[in-house]
Design an enzyme around this catalytic site. Structure first.
Site, PDB file in Angstrom:
ATOM      1  N   LEU A 203       1.021  -8.610  -2.985  1.00 47.15           N
ATOM      2  CA  LEU A 203       0.084  -7.486  -3.035  1.00 47.15           C
ATOM      3  C   LEU A 203       0.739  -6.284  -3.705  1.00 47.15           C
ATOM      4  O   LEU A 203       0.141  -5.625  -4.569  1.00 47.15           O
ATOM      5  CB  LEU A 203      -0.385  -7.130  -1.626  1.00 47.15           C
ATOM      6  CG  LEU A 203      -1.426  -6.010  -1.522  1.00 47.15           C
ATOM      7  CD1 LEU A 203      -2.355  -6.246  -0.331  1.00 47.15           C
ATOM      8  CD2 LEU A 203      -0.770  -4.638  -1.355  1.00 47.15           C
ATOM      9  N   SER A 206       1.042  -6.763  -7.396  1.00 42.87           N
ATOM     10  CA  SER A 206      -0.246  -6.593  -8.065  1.00 42.87           C
ATOM     11  C   SER A 206      -0.635  -5.116  -8.161  1.00 42.87           C
ATOM     12  O   SER A 206      -1.328  -4.718  -9.100  1.00 42.87           O
ATOM     13  CB  SER A 206      -1.331  -7.373  -7.314  1.00 42.87           C
ATOM     14  OG  SER A 206      -1.051  -8.756  -7.336  1.00 42.87           O
ATOM     15  N   GLU A 207      -0.188  -4.315  -7.203  1.00 42.96           N
ATOM     16  CA  GLU A 207      -0.514  -2.888  -7.208  1.00 42.96           C
ATOM     17  C   GLU A 207       0.376  -2.092  -8.158  1.00 42.96           C
ATOM     18  O   GLU A 207      -0.101  -1.241  -8.902  1.00 42.96           O
ATOM     19  CB  GLU A 207      -0.392  -2.314  -5.788  1.00 42.96           C
ATOM     20  CG  GLU A 207      -1.470  -2.776  -4.821  1.00 42.96           C
ATOM     21  CD  GLU A 207      -2.847  -2.236  -5.190  1.00 42.96           C
ATOM     22  OE1 GLU A 207      -2.929  -1.181  -5.845  1.00 42.96           O
ATOM     23  OE2 GLU A 207      -3.847  -2.872  -4.826  1.00 42.96           O
ATOM     24  N   SER A 208       1.691  -2.330  -8.099  1.00 43.81           N
ATOM     25  CA  SER A 208       2.616  -1.430  -8.795  1.00 43.81           C
ATOM     26  C   SER A 208       3.743  -2.113  -9.542  1.00 43.81           C
ATOM     27  O   SER A 208       4.561  -1.434 -10.153  1.00 43.81           O
ATOM     28  CB  SER A 208       3.236  -0.474  -7.774  1.00 43.81           C
ATOM     29  OG  SER A 208       4.007  -1.215  -6.824  1.00 43.81           O
ATOM     30  N   TYR A 336      -8.878  -9.597  -8.610  1.00 42.44           N
ATOM     31  CA  TYR A 336      -7.734  -9.050  -7.864  1.00 42.44           C
ATOM     32  C   TYR A 336      -7.297 -10.005  -6.759  1.00 42.44           C
ATOM     33  O   TYR A 336      -6.103 -10.299  -6.608  1.00 42.44           O
ATOM     34  CB  TYR A 336      -8.117  -7.689  -7.270  1.00 42.44           C
ATOM     35  CG  TYR A 336      -7.049  -7.061  -6.401  1.00 42.44           C
ATOM     36  CD1 TYR A 336      -6.016  -6.325  -6.973  1.00 42.44           C
ATOM     37  CD2 TYR A 336      -7.068  -7.199  -5.012  1.00 42.44           C
ATOM     38  CE1 TYR A 336      -5.034  -5.741  -6.179  1.00 42.44           C
ATOM     39  CE2 TYR A 336      -6.095  -6.628  -4.216  1.00 42.44           C
ATOM     40  CZ  TYR A 336      -5.083  -5.901  -4.806  1.00 42.44           C
ATOM     41  OH  TYR A 336      -4.100  -5.321  -4.018  1.00 42.44           O
TER      42      TYR A 336
END
Length: 422
Positions: A203, A206-208, A336
């Site tokens: 996660l 995928s975010e940063s 996502y």
């Protein structure tokens, strides 16, 4: 009398023996207790700014996170604290160094000014330097600390975490068993949400992409890409701080899980509902659940929600079915969820479970366009030889006449012009 003497002697030896037996367990417990080392703080704050611009990209590793951690380590070694800011686009850092309001400026070595006013310390692979005012007394302390720390196993492990972990662009030199620079923190806080730590890492990736400095045009910031209001609600005081980010992310995920646990068919479906809510917001997922029920589709499985999302794009449907958050295509959110689950599989060393879909390319293209926009912005405000800083640091007023004169002298000396944004 004989009995009295015997009793007296008995008590004389019994009482000390009992006291020893009582004290031993207590002292053993104290001896085995984890040691908590509290730094003796002198009340000083090391004021720092990291301004690496477009130099800090995944091809080069995680320089911003690496130097953020080292600055805090150095401050702690001195019994101080570090206040680290990310460089922005207004004002000049050089005036802040001159005035002593900024202690350290972290910049690429190629952008260090050639001036006797400043001295620099090469850190890591020497591609990045810590720039200080030449008469800053902390330089000698910093040099001694780095000479000692850089030769220690702790430094080798720290370097491996930031430059030899999971890197799609790194062809060789990878360290076994390291995914991110923050594996220990991810493992610690994934226990709170009951996830395999590699899922939580997926996660965050995928975010940063594990970059603490990432910010989006929508205002999201940091490892967990939280918007300011969410970060504030979860007590994030320093948006660059990895532990605060990862802890707050786990708290938010815990909240989402509690919210959707009664709707999801099982734990696997709960993970998907939670990922979707993290991306699109809990209100969107609640709308999907209500609409799936109205359409007679499964409202307890992610595939059931996905099946009705294409119908939610219509304004008339949003009004007719009272979708609280309005119409919703779900294209980005579906992509996502697939991306996070596929990344989890990669971290586990197995083949990704989902095949690529057209929606994935749409989502990835949107993410890449967003990143390119930010990269262009970085390049625009960080031309060669320019050193830019945020007004929020409370530095010297750029409108001050003395400051302007100093800047003009510096600019004349290096043949460059500091660019400002209105």
């Amino acid at each position: 009398m004989g009995v009295r003497r015997v009793t007296k002697k008995f008590l004389k030896y019994l009482i000390p023996t009992l006291l020893v037996l009582l004290i031993i367990p207590f002292t053993e417990k104290r001896a085995n207790a984890p040691k908590v080392f509290e730094p003796v703080t002198g009340g000083d704050t090391l004021h720092c700014a990291i301004r690496l611009g477009d130099f800090d990209n995944l091809n080069n590793g995680y320089h911003t996170g690496f130097h953020y951690e080292l600055l805090n380590r150095f401050a702690l070694s001195q019994g101080d604290s570090a206040e680290v800011h990310l460089g922005e686009s207004r004002g000049s850092y050089l005036d802040s160094l001159r005035a002593g309001r900024l202690d350290v400026l972290v910049i690429p070595a190629t952008r260090a000014p050639e001036s006797d006013e400043f001295t620099s310390l090469a850190i890591g692979d020497s591609s990045v330097v810590w720039l200080l005012k030449s008469d800053n007394q902390k330089y000698c302390e910093m040099l001694r600390w780095y000479d000692t720390f850089s030769g220690s196993p702790a430094y080798s492990y720290t370097y491996d975490r930031f430059f030899r972990g999971y890197q799609p662009y790194l062809k060789e030199g990878k360290a076994e068993g390291i995914i991110s620079p923050y594996d220990d923190l991810i493992k610690k806080y994934s226990n709170r949400i009951g996830w395999d730590w590699r899922m939580y890492a997926a996660l965050i990736w995928s975010e940063s992409k594990f970059r603490i400095q990432v910010h989006s045009p929508r205002g999201a910031f940091g490892l967990m890409q939280m918007i300011p209001s969410t970060a504030k609600n979860h007590k994030v005081k320093d948006v660059l701080n990895p532990e605060q980010n990862i802890r707050a992310g786990a708290d938010y995920i815990h909240k989402l899980q509690n919210m959707f646990r009664s709707y999801a068919a099982n734990e696997d479906e709960l993970v998907k509902f939670t990922l979707a809510a993290y991306n699109a917001g809990e209100g969107r997922v609640q709308d999907c659940i209500r609409f799936a029920r109205a359409m007679g589709a499964s409202s307890s499985t992610w595939s059931g929600l996905c099946s009705v999302m294409p119908m939610m794009i219509s304004d008339s449907v949003a009004v007719a079915y009272d979708l609280h958050c309005g119409k919703f295509s779900g294209v980005e959110t579906r992509a996502y969820v697939r991306a996070v689950l596929n990344q989890f599989d990669k971290f586990r060393g197995v083949a990704p479970r989902f095949a690529s879909e057209p929606a994935d390319s749409v989502w990835l293209a949107a993410k890449r366009a967003e990143e390119e926009e930010l990269e262009k912005e970085e390049a625009a405000v960080f031309a060669p030889d320019s050193l830019l800083s945020p007004d929020s640091l409370g530095r010297v007023d750029p409108g001050d006449e003395q400051t302007r004169n100093q800047e003009e002298e510096h600019n004349d000396g290096i043949g460059s012009r500091i660019r400002r944004k209105d």
